[in-house]
Design a protein around this motif. Structure first.
Motif, mmCIF file in Angstrom:
data_model
loop_
_atom_site.group_PDB
_atom_site.id
_atom_site.type_symbol
_atom_site.label_atom_id
_atom_site.label_comp_id
_atom_site.label_asym_id
_atom_site.label_seq_id
_atom_site.Cartn_x
_atom_site.Cartn_y
_atom_site.Cartn_z
ATOM 1 N N THR A 1 0.251 -10.552 8.052
ATOM 2 C CA THR A 1 0.134 -9.218 7.467
ATOM 3 C C THR A 1 -1.208 -8.577 7.805
ATOM 4 N N GLY B 1 8.020 3.769 6.564
ATOM 5 C CA GLY B 1 6.903 2.830 6.468
ATOM 6 C C GLY B 1 7.227 1.696 5.510
ATOM 7 N N ALA B 2 7.800 2.078 4.349
ATOM 8 C CA ALA B 2 8.154 1.056 3.362
ATOM 9 C C ALA B 2 9.193 0.106 3.934
ATOM 10 N N PHE C 1 0.801 -1.229 0.000
ATOM 11 C CA PHE C 1 0.000 0.000 0.000
ATOM 12 C C PHE C 1 0.830 1.274 0.000
ATOM 13 N N ILE C 2 2.029 1.241 0.592
ATOM 14 C CA ILE C 2 2.816 2.483 0.603
ATOM 15 C C ILE C 2 3.311 2.855 -0.801
ATOM 16 N N LEU D 1 5.917 -3.487 -5.885
ATOM 17 C CA LEU D 1 6.746 -4.310 -5.003
ATOM 18 C C LEU D 1 8.197 -3.848 -5.087
ATOM 19 N N ALA E 1 2.223 -4.454 10.024
ATOM 20 C CA ALA E 1 1.430 -3.741 9.019
ATOM 21 C C ALA E 1 0.838 -2.452 9.573
ATOM 22 N N ALA F 1 3.604 0.073 9.986
ATOM 23 C CA ALA F 1 3.997 0.628 8.686
ATOM 24 C C ALA F 1 2.994 1.673 8.232
ATOM 25 N N PHE F 2 1.719 1.371 8.436
ATOM 26 C CA PHE F 2 0.695 2.339 8.037
ATOM 27 C C PHE F 2 0.817 3.612 8.857
ATOM 28 N N MET G 1 8.793 -7.225 6.479
ATOM 29 C CA MET G 1 7.877 -8.366 6.606
ATOM 30 C C MET G 1 8.224 -9.479 5.621
ATOM 31 N N ILE G 2 8.846 -9.077 4.487
ATOM 32 C CA ILE G 2 9.019 -10.049 3.398
ATOM 33 C C ILE G 2 9.793 -11.298 3.841
ATOM 34 N N ALA H 1 7.439 -2.374 5.995
ATOM 35 C CA ALA H 1 6.726 -3.329 5.142
ATOM 36 C C ALA H 1 7.702 -4.313 4.510
ATOM 37 N N GLY I 1 8.502 -0.399 -3.628
ATOM 38 C CA GLY I 1 8.495 -0.450 -2.168
ATOM 39 C C GLY I 1 9.874 -0.754 -1.626
ATOM 40 N N GLY J 1 3.869 5.474 7.861
ATOM 41 C CA GLY J 1 3.923 5.841 6.443
ATOM 42 C C GLY J 1 2.861 6.831 6.014
#
Lengths: 300, 318
Positions: free
Chosen positions: B247, B284-285, A146-147, B50, B268, B271-272, B291-292, B288, B53, B275
């Motif tokens: 997530t 924020g990114a 989403f970012i 992706l 998540a 990050a929100f 998490m990967i 995120a 990010g 971000g």
């Protein structure tokens, strides 16, 4: 009913049979089966009951457990629903959500039907890998995307418009629908298409007149899933939409109805109930498709 | 068709399809046209973001200002940040406990539903309801159920004389963590139960009959027949469940928004928060992106650890 199940004529079906052979079943069955099942049902359904009861309770009853039994409504009222429909932008939110859900469902169904047809029926070198890649795309969760998507949406000038959602929802709808439809196309006999090819039909005619009509149940279940998933979507709608009137129902309830420290629980529950109804009704019409395609998709 | 008509058709020159139709009959062209919408959309709105990010995670971009490359500074900062580590801890804890809960209860429910029951299909339809209803909306219902003053659970416990004071569900860190996990399990049970039920129904009854003749106890039948036969489906469902629980965003954001004092932030939601409202897109990114590795690990683990049985038996992975 349980007598029927326990009768010896039924012992050859499913796994219940051994139980009945081993024990004198009746009490055992009640304790081991009906009691836990009732508990499960109670726990799974109670929040909905509580939601409904709250939505139709006047405020006086809502915050006074001493005089009124909270599990029941003594004087039901439509005041919360009325407040929601006429004092807030709720109808507008509902309309936006519907628009976004229908448009993104349509877009993803179109794209994934074509893709599934190409992968499963046109069979080219590497088609398996394309299928695998699309399947893997389903494993990329929106929370990671989403970012960067928000920056893209701003750059494309789509921020705060329904198009931001209509174009991004297919990222999680297409993989799922394609996967489901590939499974469905697999079940349609290839010979039908070969016959049509020999009779001189073009590939487009075959797709339109033979494959698609046969795949209608698959299309319906993919459509239901896509619709429910986009109705459910939250994080993109929260990040990409700012103005109050173009929010979707889940986001709007959480950001617009929660005002200050005193929550209007009646209105919140009425909003949740009304927001769940369209999906629930939609679901109840197609429940068989839903369950069978869910189980089918997992079995694939 | 009569014989006369057939013989005339036989000699007639076949009508040439139009140029457009012939173009669409070209297989290579058709493949490209068919794949274009899906692949195009996914490339633009999934693969590209992706990558974007990952790039953003190495920049200091904020809302309204393009970022410059700052290397691993974001990650260095996060490494020192106790809130980030608490979010990592809670994400793992939340996923682990909720997954175990969901699968234990879901499997139990599936086993119950696999018995002979009146109104089987209606039951299944009702059981799926929590999964159909938008998460946020049922989360709001849970929020109300967890209300510090007017919680129905507190009321019931107090009526039964089990407690004197209302239960504190979401106002202290650990009780909030457990309450969120309970809500997640509640939402996850139907999906697990219905998909495992599908798996149960593919197991041939003759296996159970054979085991029964050999004198196997119910536990042995479950352990040596039901469980191994269920493994392939279990692996797939579990992979999905782990990814989407790890997530998860909606439930936590709706009920606690990461509070009290940041104790229930998942990666998540953190990050929100950093971000979008916080404006620190780069940071924020980075959260995120962090998490990967967890996701890849979880996927590989559940796939290879659980699905191993399937390819050991040499079945084709079609």
């Amino acid at each position: 009913m349980s007598d029927v199940a326990a009768s010896p004529g039924n012992t050859n079906t499913a796994s219940a049979a051994p139980e009945q052979m081993a024990w004198d079943s009746k009490t055992r069955r009640v304790v081991l089966l009906y009691v836990p099942l009732a508990c499960f049902l109670f726990i799974l359904l109670f929040p909905f009951y509580w939601m409904t009861v709250t939505a139709f309770k006047p405020n006086a009853e809502l915050y006074n457990f001493a005089e009124h039994n909270p599990l029941w409504i003594s004087s039901p009222t439509l005041e919360h629903v009325y407040h929601l429909l006429f004092n807030t932008a709720y109808p507008k939110w509902l309309w936006t959500t519907m628009l976004v859900a229908v448009a993104s469902t349509f877009l993803s169904l179109l794209a994934s039907t074509l893709a599934a047809y190409a992968i499963q029926r046109l069979r080219f070198r590497g088609s398996q890998y394309v299928g695998l890649a699309i399947y893997l795309a389903y494993l990329v969760p929106p929370s990671i995307l989403f970012i960067p998507l928000a920056t893209m949406v701003v750059q494309l000038g789509l921020f705060d418009t329904p198009f931001a959602l209509i174009l991004t929802y297919p990222t999680f709808l297409i993989p799922f629908c394609t996967w489901l439809l590939i499974g469905y196309f697999k079940s349609i006999p290839y010979e039908l298409e070969e016959c049509a090819l020999i009779d001189g039909a073009t590939r487009l005619q075959i797709l339109r007149q033979i494959t698609l009509p046969l795949a209608v149940p698959g299309l319906i279940s993919a459509g239901i899933f896509a619709f429910t998933l986009s109705w459910n979507e939250f994080i993109y709608a929260l990040a990409f939409i700012q103005s109050s009137e173009s929010k979707t129902v889940p986001v709007a309830i959480l950001t617009e109805l929660v005002t200050g420290d005193v929550y209007q629980w009646g209105a919140l529950m009425a909003g949740s109930l009304l927001g769940s109804l369209p999906v629930a009704i939609f679901y109840s019409f197609f429940v068989d498709y839903y369950v069978s395609s869910l189980t089918g998709a997992v079995k694939e | 068709m009569s014989t006369a008509a057939a013989s005339t058709a036989w000699t007639k020159v076949r009508q040439q399809p139009s140029a457009l139709a012939r173009l669409f009959d070209n297989k290579a062209f058709l493949i490209v046209v068919c794949l274009l919408p899906a692949v195009g959309l996914l490339m633009t709105f999934l693969t590209y973001p992706l990558g974007l990010g990952v790039w953003l995670a190495f920049t200091d971009q904020t809302i309204g200002r393009p970022g410059v490359w700052i290397g691993i500074e974001n990650f260095e900062f996060l490494f020192e940040d106790p809130i980030f580590w608490s979010a990592v801890f809670y994400s793992v804890f939340y996923t682990a406990v909720a997954t175990v809960g969901k699968f234990a209860l879901g499997l139990w429910l599936a086993l119950l539903l696999n018995q002979h029951l009146p109104m089987k299909s209606l039951l299944r339809a009702i059981i799926l309801l929590p999964w159909i209803v938008p998460t946020v909306l049922s989360a709001i219902a849970f929020w109300w159920i967890y209300d510090p003053q007017f919680s129905i659970i507190s009321w019931a416990l107090m009526e039964m004389g089990l407690r004197e004071t209302p239960v504190d569900f979401i106002n202290s860190p650990w009780s909030a963590r457990w309450s969120l996990i309970a809500a997640n399990i509640w939402r996850g049970i139907p999906f697990v139960a219905i998909s495992l039920l599908a798996g149960l129904q593919t197991i041939s009854p003759s296996l159970y009959e054979a085991a029964l003749l050999d004198g196997a106890s119910p536990w042995q039948r479950f352990r040596h027949i039901t469980f191994p036969m269920l493994m392939p489906i279990l692996a797939i469902v579990m992979t999905f469940s782990i990814i989407f629980t790890f997530t998860d965003f909606q439930l936590v954001y709706s009920i606690t928004r990461g509070g009290p004092v940041n104790s229930t932030h998942l990666m998540a939601t953190l990050a929100f928060q950093r971000g979008i409202p916080g404006g620190q897109l780069g940071e924020g990114a980075a959260i995120a992106v962090a998490m990967i590795p967890f996701l890849v690990f979880a996927t590989l683990f559940s796939y290879f650890a659980l699905a191993r049985r399937k390819w050991q038996q040499g079945e084709s992975n079609d």
